[in-house]
Design an enzyme around this catalytic site. Sequence first.
Site, short mmCIF file in Angstrom:
data_model
loop_
_atom_site.label_atom_id
_atom_site.label_comp_id
_atom_site.label_asym_id
_atom_site.label_seq_id
_atom_site.Cartn_x
_atom_site.Cartn_y
_atom_site.Cartn_z
N GLY A 394 0.81 6.00 -63.63
CA GLY A 394 1.14 5.19 -64.80
C GLY A 394 -0.10 4.76 -65.55
N THR A 400 -5.14 1.96 -65.66
CA THR A 400 -4.48 3.13 -65.06
C THR A 400 -4.07 2.80 -63.63
OG1 THR A 400 -5.89 4.56 -66.41
CG2 THR A 400 -4.75 5.59 -64.56
N VAL A 401 -2.88 3.28 -63.23
CA VAL A 401 -2.37 3.02 -61.88
C VAL A 401 -2.38 4.32 -61.08
CG1 VAL A 401 -0.46 2.12 -60.50
CG2 VAL A 401 -0.91 1.17 -62.78
N ASP A 512 6.10 -11.46 -70.70
CA ASP A 512 6.14 -10.05 -71.10
C ASP A 512 7.28 -9.32 -70.38
OD1 ASP A 512 5.40 -7.85 -72.55
OD2 ASP A 512 3.76 -7.26 -71.24
#
Length: 708
Positions: A394, A400-401, A512
């Site tokens: 992701g 960034t994951v 969110d």
Amino acid sequence: MISTVQWLLQISLLLWLGKGLAATQGKPGCQERCGDVDIPYPFGIGSAGCYFDEWFEVTCNNSTNPPKPFLKGINLEVLNVSLDGTIRVNNPVLLSQNCSGKPSNDTQWWEGGPFSFSDTYTRFTAVGCSVLAYFVQDNTLIGGCMTFCTKDVTAAKNASCYGLACCQTQVPPGLLSFTAKLDTFSDGSADEQQPCKYAFMVDQEWFISNVPDPHTVKDMEYVPAVLDWRIYNATSNASTSNPNTSTSFCGNNTLCSTDNQTLSLTCSCLPGHEGNPYLPQGCQEYRSKNDSYNINIGISFTKGTSEIPILLRSIIAIGALGTLLLVISAWWLYKVLKRRKKIKYKKKCFIRNGGLLLEQQLSSSKGNVDKTKLFTSKELEKATDHYNENRVIGQGGQGTVYKGMLMDGRIVAVKKLKIMSDSKLEQFINEVVILCQINHRNVVKLLGCCLETEVPLLVYEFIPNGTLSEHIHGQNEEFPITWEMRLRIATEVAGALSYLHSAASVPIYHRDIKSTNILLDDKYRAKVADFGISKFVAIDQTHLTTQVQGTFGYLDPEYFQSSQFTEKSDVYSFGIVLIELLTGKKPILSTRSEEWKSLASYFILSMKKDHLSDLLDARVIKEGRKEDINEIAFLARRCINLNGKKRPTMIEVAMELERIRKCQGDFKAQENFEEIEYNTTELIGPWDVTSISTDSCLNTNASSSSDI
């Protein structure tokens, strides 16, 4: 003869020193100036060897007087180049509305290049009456402002750019691409006198000094803007004093700052030196004009003495031995200094990444701090196979994951944050501290973090089935998201938000909530994630006054206008997620006409006209009971009420969803799991509380707060 040698050596040395003093800003043999603008290396004009890469190529337009330089890669006129990492360009007025003869370009895109708008010098500016100007990146709102007009338009013209017919907002760091948008609203002013509205990126210093009336910009095609630039895909073997070697990009007598994440660097001359640090001999020691060079070279020989060769051999032998000892000592010292430098660098990263502040925050908290581990950089490099691109699961605005596996066999998700600005550092510390306070089965669990790297790393439990958004909008035929799953996921998310608002030791606003921040585990249970902009609130506090942040389509309109975030703002965002679950549509309807681009507006209109069945997802109509669908739709409508005071609390939403789920279970038991077909044209009935309550399960008190 000896005096002649002395004289020649002195002349040669003076010529060598003079060469350093006469060092140029561009590469030798390359054009260094176009018109009135100096073009220093790594920028350059001419052949490929005159500039670092194609992004830094400058073309000189000689058809104008004086000639004008242009950045070839982005076709913008260069006004000034600074070796401190900024470049001033003529940027087009991006967006206009009802302005005669003005363009309406709304997008700028420099992905992959070394340029980004400077968050220090450049401002996003909008001019006009009743303007709602904002800019988005990947459908995420990243900034905006609003203007109002007084009835005295002349007074508004002469006002500063603080909201009266002109507004500004800061540009986020590292902005490479964006799309600007202009909307209008009615504020009761005579905005028909000023129909022309436009937005642009501008150098703030130039704007203050040269634009007494912002309305004059409408007659300009370009305005100055400042860009940041860095060197990418270059190597450097030193971070303090850089020798002149083939693997070093920065020149001699320079300081080289590297960024291992983006593979970029910047060069600067050492203190006491001046010149161009990107050229091999660009930085020379600074000397005043009155300084003089006294060079005395003495050479003496004893004629007719046979001892001279023996003496020379002894000197050479001693010199060779001394050189060998010096090399060994230098190598040992280099290893010691390198080890200390590495330790010092990790400590510096720990402090820069907020380690001391994080330790202070965690030590004063009462959550499960002892379970939050500090990982080493080696552990996470090994876990992610040195951050292999194949491990990426992701990417988002924060970083960034990667999927990784720890030494004990646990599968984890490692989040590598982007380059840290002060705001991103605050979000990182905020997320760690908040997640340490939360212990809820429907909130993603933080396992630990790493602070000794260039940018911080967060380690979470691995959630294997992606985001709710992927399942709603991707329509996975192998494992479709059923009505029962939708109702259960909505109930779980509502329960988690209810816990954050009311049951946590200190209330927390998520700020969110969206379907991409709701993950699904191996049993497709909901996990609320991404607490980067979440906030703690005091128990007696009713709202937070903050800079507007969030995702376009989920953002509470009241919050956008007032900058005051309340618990009802989370309720609004959850209402949009409920509508997504019902309709299978995204928050912004790109296929609809411009009048109904908002899913929330279209949903309310469909309910008013009793046409909601046309908007519902086919699987929802097929699998859901009419009464249940009516109740969920009515609940979603209450959640997105424009008046926040009329929205329910998350506790009320969670209890209502739990009651609907229980009623659905009772209904299925009574019907012996027989499939029931509905006439979709009769699906939507009157939308009042009484009709829904009487059509639903009779045991309305089945769910209590203790069940939640």
